[in-house]
Write a protein that holds these residues in place. Structure first.
Motif, PDB file in Angstrom:
ATOM      1  N   CYS A  20      96.868 -40.794  38.943  1.00 18.59           N
ATOM      2  CA  CYS A  20      96.506 -41.725  37.860  1.00 18.59           C
ATOM      3  C   CYS A  20      97.742 -42.492  37.420  1.00 18.59           C
ATOM      4  CB  CYS A  20      95.911 -40.975  36.680  1.00 18.59           C
ATOM      5  SG  CYS A  20      95.447 -42.104  35.338  1.00 18.59           S
ATOM      6  N   ARG A  30      98.428 -42.881  32.683  1.00 18.93           N
ATOM      7  CA  ARG A  30      99.299 -41.968  31.952  1.00 18.93           C
ATOM      8  C   ARG A  30      99.175 -42.080  30.439  1.00 18.93           C
ATOM      9  NH1 ARG A  30     103.968 -40.374  36.064  1.00 18.93           N
ATOM     10  NH2 ARG A  30     102.571 -40.371  37.825  1.00 18.93           N
ATOM     11  N   CYS A  31      97.986 -41.855  29.946  1.00 21.78           N
ATOM     12  CA  CYS A  31      97.736 -41.869  28.497  1.00 21.78           C
ATOM     13  C   CYS A  31      98.495 -40.707  27.855  1.00 21.78           C
ATOM     14  CB  CYS A  31      96.252 -41.659  28.202  1.00 21.78           C
ATOM     15  SG  CYS A  31      95.120 -42.639  29.188  1.00 21.78           S
ATOM     16  N   CYS A  80      96.759 -37.057  27.344  1.00 28.72           N
ATOM     17  CA  CYS A  80      95.840 -36.753  28.448  1.00 28.72           C
ATOM     18  C   CYS A  80      95.698 -35.236  28.598  1.00 28.72           C
ATOM     19  CB  CYS A  80      96.395 -37.360  29.743  1.00 28.72           C
ATOM     20  SG  CYS A  80      95.510 -36.835  31.227  1.00 28.72           S
ATOM     21  N   TRP A 105      97.964 -36.567  37.522  1.00 28.66           N
ATOM     22  CA  TRP A 105      98.675 -37.852  37.551  1.00 28.66           C
ATOM     23  C   TRP A 105      99.340 -38.151  38.900  1.00 28.66           C
ATOM     24  CZ3 TRP A 105     101.835 -38.407  32.330  1.00 28.66           C
ATOM     25  CH2 TRP A 105     100.926 -38.485  31.275  1.00 28.66           C
ATOM     26  N   GLY A 136      90.285 -45.191  33.316  1.00 27.95           N
ATOM     27  CA  GLY A 136      91.208 -45.421  32.204  1.00 27.95           C
ATOM     28  C   GLY A 136      91.492 -46.900  32.005  1.00 27.95           C
TER      29      GLY A 136
HETATM   30  S1  SF4 Z   1      93.106 -39.578  30.287  1.00 24.68           S
HETATM   31 FE1  SF4 Z   1      92.339 -40.263  32.287  1.00 24.68          FE
HETATM   32  S2  SF4 Z   1      93.140 -42.358  32.475  1.00 24.68           S
HETATM   33 FE2  SF4 Z   1      94.331 -41.365  30.883  1.00 24.68          FE
HETATM   34  S3  SF4 Z   1      96.140 -40.496  31.926  1.00 24.68           S
HETATM   35 FE3  SF4 Z   1      94.587 -38.879  31.846  1.00 24.68          FE
HETATM   36  S4  SF4 Z   1      93.521 -39.048  33.802  1.00 24.68           S
HETATM   37 FE4  SF4 Z   1      94.602 -40.984  33.505  1.00 24.68          FE
END
Ligand code: SF4
Length: 214
Positions: free
Chosen positions: A41, A44-45, A48, A54, A113
Motif C-alpha cells: 500500500c 500509508r495512512c 492504519c 504496506w 485508500g
Molecule cells: S488504511 Fe488502507 S489505505 Fe490506509 S495505509 Fe492502511 S491499508 Fe493503506
C-alpha cells in the motif's frame, strides 16, 4: 495453490501478491463474502490497523487462475471483497480476477485508500477496468480522528459508492453500530492462527490488546 517465494512477476496481470485470504466473512461487505487482501500500500495512512500490508515485498504470490478456481469452489458466498493493502496498486490482476468472479454471477466490493477524485483523475486503463466491474466501492484513506463505528468503513470520510446498482446503498451502506465490537470477526485457521477482520474502533482494539496481554 499459494506459492511463497520472491517473484517480481507479482505486478503482472496473471499474478497477485496477497497478504491474506478469508474464504467466508460477514463483516467485509453485504452477505457472505470471500475476502482477498492484497499486499502493498503506497498510501500509508497514519493510524492504519494493518501496517504489515504496506510493503510491496512479495509475500504470497498466487496466480489469478488458481485463485479464481479456489474462490469459485467456495460454497454459499454472495460475492468477493478486494481489500488491502491497496487493491488499485494491483488493479490489472484484480481486474482479471474480478472478471472471472463476475462471470460466475458473484458481486464485487472493492476497498481503496484513494479518493474517488484521485481514481477518476489518473485515468489508468487497469483502474478503469476494476472500477467498471466493481459493484460497491468504499473509497478514501483512513483518517484516525474521523474513526466511526459503521460496519463497513473505518472512518466517516470514506465514501460508500454503489457503482453498478447491484448492491444498493440501503444494503451496502453500513448502519451505525452502537456496540464497539460490532462488525468484528475472528476466524481460527486450521493451523490455530487467528484472523481478525472488520472495523473495530480504537477503544475496542485497546481493550482487546489489554486482555491479550498486549
Ligand atoms: S488504511 Fe488502507 S489505505 Fe490506509 S495505509 Fe492502511 S491499508 Fe493503506
Amino acid at each position: 495453490m499459494v506459492h511463497k517465494y520472491n517473484d517480481p512477476g507479482c505486478r503482472r496481470r496473471s499474478r497477485l501478491n496477497l497478504s491474506g485470504i478469508l474464504p467466508r466473512s460477514t463483516v467485509n461487505g453485504p452477505g457472505i463474502r470471500t475476502v482477498v487482501w492484497v499486499q502493498g500500500c503506497p498510501i500509508r495512512c497514519s493510524g492504519c490497523f494493518n501496517k504489515t500490508s504496506w510493503s510491496f515485498f512479495p509475500v504470497n504470490i498466487v496466480s489469478v487462475k488458481e485463485l479464481a478456481a479456489r474462490i469459485l469452489a467456495t460454497d454459499g458466498i454472495d460475492g468477493v471483497t478486494f481489500s488491502g493493502g491497496e487493491p488499485f496498486a494491483q488493479a490489472g490482476a484484480l481486474a482479471s480476477l474480478g472478471d472471472r468472479i463476475k462471470e460466475a454471477g458473484l458481486s464485487l466490493v472493492t476497498y481503496t485508500g484513494y479518493t474517488p477524485e484521485q481514481l477518476m483523475k489518473r485515468r489508468r486503463p487497469a483502474w478503469d477496468h476494476l472500477l467498471r466491474i466493481t459493484d460497491l466501492l468504499i473509497a478514501g484513506p483512513y483518517i484516525a480522528h474521523l474513526a466511526c463505528t459503521d460496519t463497513c468503513r473505518g472512518s466517516s470520510n470514506q465514501q460508500v459508492i454503489p457503482l453498478s446498482g447491484t448492491i444498493l446503498p440501503e444494503n451496502g451502506t453500513p448502519e451505525k453500530s452502537e456496540k464497539p465490537e460490532n462488525g468484528v470477526e475472528f476466524t481460527i485457521g486450521a493451523d490455530g492462527s487467528i484472523i481478525t477482520s472488520g472495523f473495530p474502533n480504537q477503544p475496542f482494539v485497546k481493550r482487546l490488546a489489554r486482555r491479550c496481554g498486549g
